[in-house]
Scaffold this motif. Structure first.
Motif, short mmCIF file in Angstrom:
data_model
loop_
_atom_site.label_atom_id
_atom_site.label_comp_id
_atom_site.label_asym_id
_atom_site.label_seq_id
_atom_site.Cartn_x
_atom_site.Cartn_y
_atom_site.Cartn_z
N ASN A 33 0.80 -1.22 0.00
CA ASN A 33 0.00 0.00 0.00
C ASN A 33 0.84 1.27 0.00
O ASN A 33 0.31 2.35 0.21
CB ASN A 33 -0.94 0.00 1.21
CG ASN A 33 -0.19 -0.06 2.53
OD1 ASN A 33 1.03 0.03 2.55
ND2 ASN A 33 -0.92 -0.22 3.61
N GLY A 34 2.13 1.16 -0.21
CA GLY A 34 2.98 2.34 -0.28
C GLY A 34 3.68 2.68 1.02
O GLY A 34 4.44 3.63 1.08
N ASP A 35 3.42 1.90 2.06
CA ASP A 35 4.04 2.17 3.36
C ASP A 35 5.20 1.22 3.65
O ASP A 35 5.62 1.09 4.79
CB ASP A 35 3.01 2.05 4.48
CG ASP A 35 1.99 3.17 4.43
OD1 ASP A 35 2.33 4.24 3.92
OD2 ASP A 35 0.87 2.96 4.91
N LEU A 36 5.72 0.56 2.64
CA LEU A 36 6.79 -0.42 2.82
C LEU A 36 8.16 0.23 2.65
O LEU A 36 8.42 0.93 1.67
CB LEU A 36 6.63 -1.55 1.80
CG LEU A 36 7.76 -2.57 1.71
CD1 LEU A 36 7.93 -3.33 3.02
CD2 LEU A 36 7.49 -3.54 0.56
N VAL A 37 9.03 -0.03 3.62
CA VAL A 37 10.45 0.32 3.50
C VAL A 37 11.22 -0.98 3.67
O VAL A 37 11.11 -1.65 4.71
CB VAL A 37 10.89 1.35 4.57
CG1 VAL A 37 12.39 1.61 4.46
CG2 VAL A 37 10.11 2.64 4.43
N GLY A 38 11.98 -1.35 2.65
CA GLY A 38 12.83 -2.53 2.73
C GLY A 38 14.25 -2.11 3.08
O GLY A 38 14.75 -1.13 2.53
N VAL A 39 14.87 -2.83 4.00
CA VAL A 39 16.23 -2.51 4.44
C VAL A 39 17.13 -3.69 4.09
O VAL A 39 16.87 -4.82 4.52
CB VAL A 39 16.27 -2.20 5.95
CG1 VAL A 39 17.67 -1.77 6.36
CG2 VAL A 39 15.24 -1.14 6.32
N SER A 40 18.17 -3.42 3.32
CA SER A 40 19.02 -4.48 2.78
C SER A 40 20.47 -4.05 2.74
O SER A 40 20.77 -2.87 2.53
CB SER A 40 18.55 -4.83 1.36
OG SER A 40 19.45 -5.69 0.71
N CYS A 41 21.37 -5.02 2.86
CA CYS A 41 22.80 -4.76 2.68
C CYS A 41 23.22 -4.97 1.22
O CYS A 41 24.38 -4.77 0.88
CB CYS A 41 23.62 -5.67 3.59
SG CYS A 41 23.39 -5.31 5.35
#
Length: 160
Positions: A33-41
């Protein structure tokens, strides 16, 4: 806003990539829904597949690089284009305070990811880590902190 981090195997068989991509898409679907933040190395394998799925879902990508020399020291020539594409499409890039890549830099990067997320997705075959800082260790650390973990290992997936 939901912040989801990734840990997972970097050496996936070629046949496993579409299986893992499909499984990650299913796990992330509720957050489209547009509220996703993915955190990756942005390590090759699971991290990069996850990063691509986050962007395809309309989420934002934040990158935590273990060291200043990570790209030059650890990204293989055949993976540079994909790495650079994901890096350029990220909304934030953070570097750990290490000039050179190594175990301590990776552990600090994992710690930074774990410290800034609401959930962790683990592309993990369930096997113990072979050394400190592996996928199994990240899963254990997240669970100890009470961070929910979604383990993804679709049928037919295997490591190289």
């Amino acid at each position: 806003m939901t912040r989801i981090g990734i840990t997972g195997h970097s050496k996936l068989s070629a046949e496993s990539v579409p299986l893992v991509r499909e499984a990650l898409s299913a796990v992330l679907a509720p957050y489209e829904n547009g509220d996703l933040v993915g955190v990756s190395c942005l390590a090759r394998g699971a991290d990069q597949i996850f990063a691509g799925v986050v962007l395809e879902a309309g989420g934002r990508l934040e990158v935590v690089l273990p060291s200043v020399d990570y790209r030059e020291a650890k990204v293989k020539p055949h993976n540079l284009d994909q790495f650079d594409d994901l890096l350029m499409r990220s909304s934030l890039v953070r570097y750990m305070p290490h000039r050179t890549a190594g175990r301590e830099a990776y552990e600090d990067a994992n710690e930074t990811v774990l410290g800034g997320i609401d959930r962790l997705v683990a592309v993990w075959d369930g096997q113990p880590a072979d050394g400190r800082g592996g996928t199994g260790d990240a899963v254990e650390a997240a669970r100890e902190r009470g961070v929910p973990v979604d383990v993804v290992w679709p049928e037919g997936a295997r490591r190289e």
